[in-house]
Scaffold this motif. Structure first.
Motif, PDB file in Angstrom:
ATOM      1  N   TRP A   1       0.843  -1.210   0.000  1.00  0.00           N
ATOM      2  CA  TRP A   1       0.000   0.000   0.000  1.00  0.00           C
ATOM      3  C   TRP A   1       0.871   1.251   0.000  1.00  0.00           C
ATOM      4  N   HIS A   2       1.840   1.283   0.902  1.00  0.00           N
ATOM      5  CA  HIS A   2       2.708   2.457   0.999  1.00  0.00           C
ATOM      6  C   HIS A   2       3.549   2.638  -0.261  1.00  0.00           C
ATOM      7  N   LEU A   3       4.122   1.548  -0.760  1.00  0.00           N
ATOM      8  CA  LEU A   3       5.004   1.661  -1.917  1.00  0.00           C
ATOM      9  C   LEU A   3       4.252   2.128  -3.157  1.00  0.00           C
ATOM     10  N   VAL A   4       3.092   1.554  -3.422  1.00  0.00           N
ATOM     11  CA  VAL A   4       2.333   1.938  -4.620  1.00  0.00           C
ATOM     12  C   VAL A   4       1.972   3.417  -4.572  1.00  0.00           C
ATOM     13  N   ARG A   5       1.559   3.897  -3.413  1.00  0.00           N
ATOM     14  CA  ARG A   5       1.158   5.300  -3.310  1.00  0.00           C
ATOM     15  C   ARG A   5       2.345   6.247  -3.333  1.00  0.00           C
ATOM     16  N   GLN A   6       3.505   5.762  -2.942  1.00  0.00           N
ATOM     17  CA  GLN A   6       4.672   6.634  -2.914  1.00  0.00           C
ATOM     18  C   GLN A   6       5.431   6.642  -4.238  1.00  0.00           C
ATOM     19  N   ILE A   7       5.593   5.476  -4.855  1.00  0.00           N
ATOM     20  CA  ILE A   7       6.468   5.404  -6.032  1.00  0.00           C
ATOM     21  C   ILE A   7       5.793   4.806  -7.258  1.00  0.00           C
ATOM     22  N   GLY A   8       4.513   4.415  -7.164  1.00  0.00           N
ATOM     23  CA  GLY A   8       3.812   3.869  -8.317  1.00  0.00           C
ATOM     24  C   GLY A   8       3.878   2.350  -8.387  1.00  0.00           C
ATOM     25  N   ARG A   9       2.954   1.785  -9.167  1.00  0.00           N
ATOM     26  CA  ARG A   9       2.791   0.334  -9.213  1.00  0.00           C
ATOM     27  C   ARG A   9       4.013  -0.385  -9.767  1.00  0.00           C
ATOM     28  N   LYS A  10       4.587   0.115 -10.848  1.00  0.00           N
ATOM     29  CA  LYS A  10       5.681  -0.605 -11.491  1.00  0.00           C
ATOM     30  C   LYS A  10       6.941  -0.633 -10.625  1.00  0.00           C
ATOM     31  N   ARG A  11       7.294   0.507 -10.053  1.00  0.00           N
ATOM     32  CA  ARG A  11       8.483   0.517  -9.203  1.00  0.00           C
ATOM     33  C   ARG A  11       8.233  -0.246  -7.908  1.00  0.00           C
ATOM     34  N   ALA A  12       6.994  -0.193  -7.405  1.00  0.00           N
ATOM     35  CA  ALA A  12       6.671  -0.964  -6.204  1.00  0.00           C
ATOM     36  C   ALA A  12       6.839  -2.458  -6.471  1.00  0.00           C
ATOM     37  N   PHE A  13       6.339  -2.918  -7.611  1.00  0.00           N
ATOM     38  CA  PHE A  13       6.476  -4.335  -7.959  1.00  0.00           C
ATOM     39  C   PHE A  13       7.950  -4.716  -8.096  1.00  0.00           C
ATOM     40  N   ASP A  14       8.731  -3.848  -8.718  1.00  0.00           N
ATOM     41  CA  ASP A  14      10.154  -4.116  -8.911  1.00  0.00           C
ATOM     42  C   ASP A  14      10.870  -4.258  -7.571  1.00  0.00           C
ATOM     43  N   ILE A  15      10.566  -3.360  -6.634  1.00  0.00           N
ATOM     44  CA  ILE A  15      11.220  -3.410  -5.328  1.00  0.00           C
ATOM     45  C   ILE A  15      10.769  -4.633  -4.534  1.00  0.00           C
ATOM     46  N   LEU A  16       9.473  -4.933  -4.573  1.00  0.00           N
ATOM     47  CA  LEU A  16       8.956  -6.052  -3.790  1.00  0.00           C
ATOM     48  C   LEU A  16       9.433  -7.403  -4.307  1.00  0.00           C
ATOM     49  N   THR A  17       9.759  -7.488  -5.582  1.00  0.00           N
ATOM     50  CA  THR A  17      10.215  -8.764  -6.142  1.00  0.00           C
ATOM     51  C   THR A  17      11.721  -8.800  -6.369  1.00  0.00           C
ATOM     52  N   GLY A  18      12.381  -7.646  -6.309  1.00  0.00           N
ATOM     53  CA  GLY A  18      13.810  -7.602  -6.614  1.00  0.00           C
ATOM     54  C   GLY A  18      14.686  -8.212  -5.542  1.00  0.00           C
ATOM     55  N   GLY A  19      14.315  -7.999  -4.288  1.00  0.00           N
ATOM     56  CA  GLY A  19      15.066  -8.593  -3.187  1.00  0.00           C
ATOM     57  C   GLY A  19      16.368  -7.900  -2.851  1.00  0.00           C
ATOM     58  N   GLN A  20      16.619  -6.729  -3.439  1.00  0.00           N
ATOM     59  CA  GLN A  20      17.867  -6.040  -3.148  1.00  0.00           C
ATOM     60  C   GLN A  20      17.679  -5.029  -2.023  1.00  0.00           C
ATOM     61  N   ARG A  21      18.766  -4.699  -1.362  1.00  0.00           N
ATOM     62  CA  ARG A  21      18.714  -3.663  -0.343  1.00  0.00           C
ATOM     63  C   ARG A  21      18.472  -2.307  -1.001  1.00  0.00           C
ATOM     64  N   ILE A  22      17.598  -1.524  -0.394  1.00  0.00           N
ATOM     65  CA  ILE A  22      17.366  -0.155  -0.842  1.00  0.00           C
ATOM     66  C   ILE A  22      18.120   0.739   0.134  1.00  0.00           C
TER      67      ILE A  22
ATOM     68  N   ALA B   1      19.941   3.925   2.114  1.00  0.00           N
ATOM     69  CA  ALA B   1      19.357   5.133   2.692  1.00  0.00           C
ATOM     70  C   ALA B   1      19.232   6.232   1.647  1.00  0.00           C
ATOM     71  N   GLN B   2      20.258   6.380   0.828  1.00  0.00           N
ATOM     72  CA  GLN B   2      20.236   7.419  -0.198  1.00  0.00           C
ATOM     73  C   GLN B   2      19.151   7.138  -1.235  1.00  0.00           C
ATOM     74  N   GLU B   3      18.981   5.870  -1.597  1.00  0.00           N
ATOM     75  CA  GLU B   3      17.926   5.502  -2.545  1.00  0.00           C
ATOM     76  C   GLU B   3      16.545   5.701  -1.923  1.00  0.00           C
ATOM     77  N   CYS B   4      16.404   5.343  -0.654  1.00  0.00           N
ATOM     78  CA  CYS B   4      15.126   5.554   0.039  1.00  0.00           C
ATOM     79  C   CYS B   4      14.752   7.029   0.047  1.00  0.00           C
ATOM     80  N   HIS B   5      15.730   7.883   0.273  1.00  0.00           N
ATOM     81  CA  HIS B   5      15.461   9.320   0.301  1.00  0.00           C
ATOM     82  C   HIS B   5      15.081   9.819  -1.087  1.00  0.00           C
ATOM     83  N   ALA B   6      15.784   9.360  -2.109  1.00  0.00           N
ATOM     84  CA  ALA B   6      15.478   9.786  -3.476  1.00  0.00           C
ATOM     85  C   ALA B   6      14.079   9.342  -3.894  1.00  0.00           C
ATOM     86  N   LEU B   7      13.631   8.197  -3.391  1.00  0.00           N
ATOM     87  CA  LEU B   7      12.302   7.681  -3.723  1.00  0.00           C
ATOM     88  C   LEU B   7      11.203   8.308  -2.866  1.00  0.00           C
TER      89      LEU B   7
END
Length: 203
Positions: free
Chosen positions: A96-117, A119-125
């Motif tokens: 819910w939070h990811l889709v509303r913050q960064i959109g469906r496609k990027r949310a799906f990528d992050i949730l399935t990618g399994g990589q660390r996000i 601090a700098q990337e979290c701030h940019a997003l």
């Protein structure tokens, strides 16, 4: 104001996958009866919650950090959405939070990618409000809390309520909510005192 921070080296390691669970353990029931009420209480409370993320926030720990109104992260901190790699569904409101913050496609990528996000990337997003040095994290969170505490409590609480409803209501319904809140605010002694102080401070 409430500050949520960890006493140890990491904010939250997520669920303990090494724990011996009883045969009748129901993960869905655990979420409904324990995690959901806690997170919804944070989001619905009139007072602001501030997350101070040191080290890693993993799995449902990401949901806890994102449920807060402000999230500060140490420069060596990170989010890790490990659900898909373990064959699990996202939980804790993370999708819910990811889709509303960064959109469906990027949310799906992050949730399935399994990589660390990082601090700098979290701030940019836009997932965290600020990145600070690890030894300054607790101090920075308390400074944010003091800044909020110095403001009329009604204004802060109403801002939280309006922002929380903005993702759920149409713009017209949200403006009606704002109108109701503003009527209550204008009628308060708190507003009158603040307005008088503002007028007195003008040159």
């Amino acid at each position: 104001m409430v500050i949520i921070e960890a006493a140890g080296a990491g904010f939250s390691a997520g669920a303990d996958l090494l724990e011996d669970l009883p045969e009748d353990f129901d993960a869905g029931r655990e979420i409904e009866e324990r995690i959901k009420p806690t997170f919804m209480a944070i989001m619905n409370a009139p007072k602001p919650y501030i997350a101070a993320v040191n080290g890693g926030a993993v799995g449902v720990g990401c949901g806890l950090a994102m449920a807060c109104d402000l999230t500060l992260m140490a420069s060596d901190g990170f989010f890790l959405f490990a659900f898909a790699g373990l064959g699990l569904a996202p939980d804790g409101g993370t999708s819910w939070h990811l889709v509303r913050q960064i959109g469906r496609k990027r949310a799906f990528d992050i949730l399935t990618g399994g990589q660390r996000i990082t601090a700098q990337e979290c701030h940019a997003l836009g997932l965290v409000n600020a990145v600070v040095a690890p030894d300054e994290l607790s101090k920075a969170a308390r400074e944010r809390a003091r800044n909020l505490a110095d403001k009329p409590w009604r204004g802060v609480a109403f801002a939280k309520q309006a922002v929380g409803q903005a993702a759920l209501l149409s713009v017209g319904d949200l403006m009606s909510l704002e109108a109701r809140l503003q009527s209550e605010a204008f009628a308060s002694e708190e507003f009158r005192a603040a307005a008088q102080a503002f007028r007195s401070a003008r040159p």
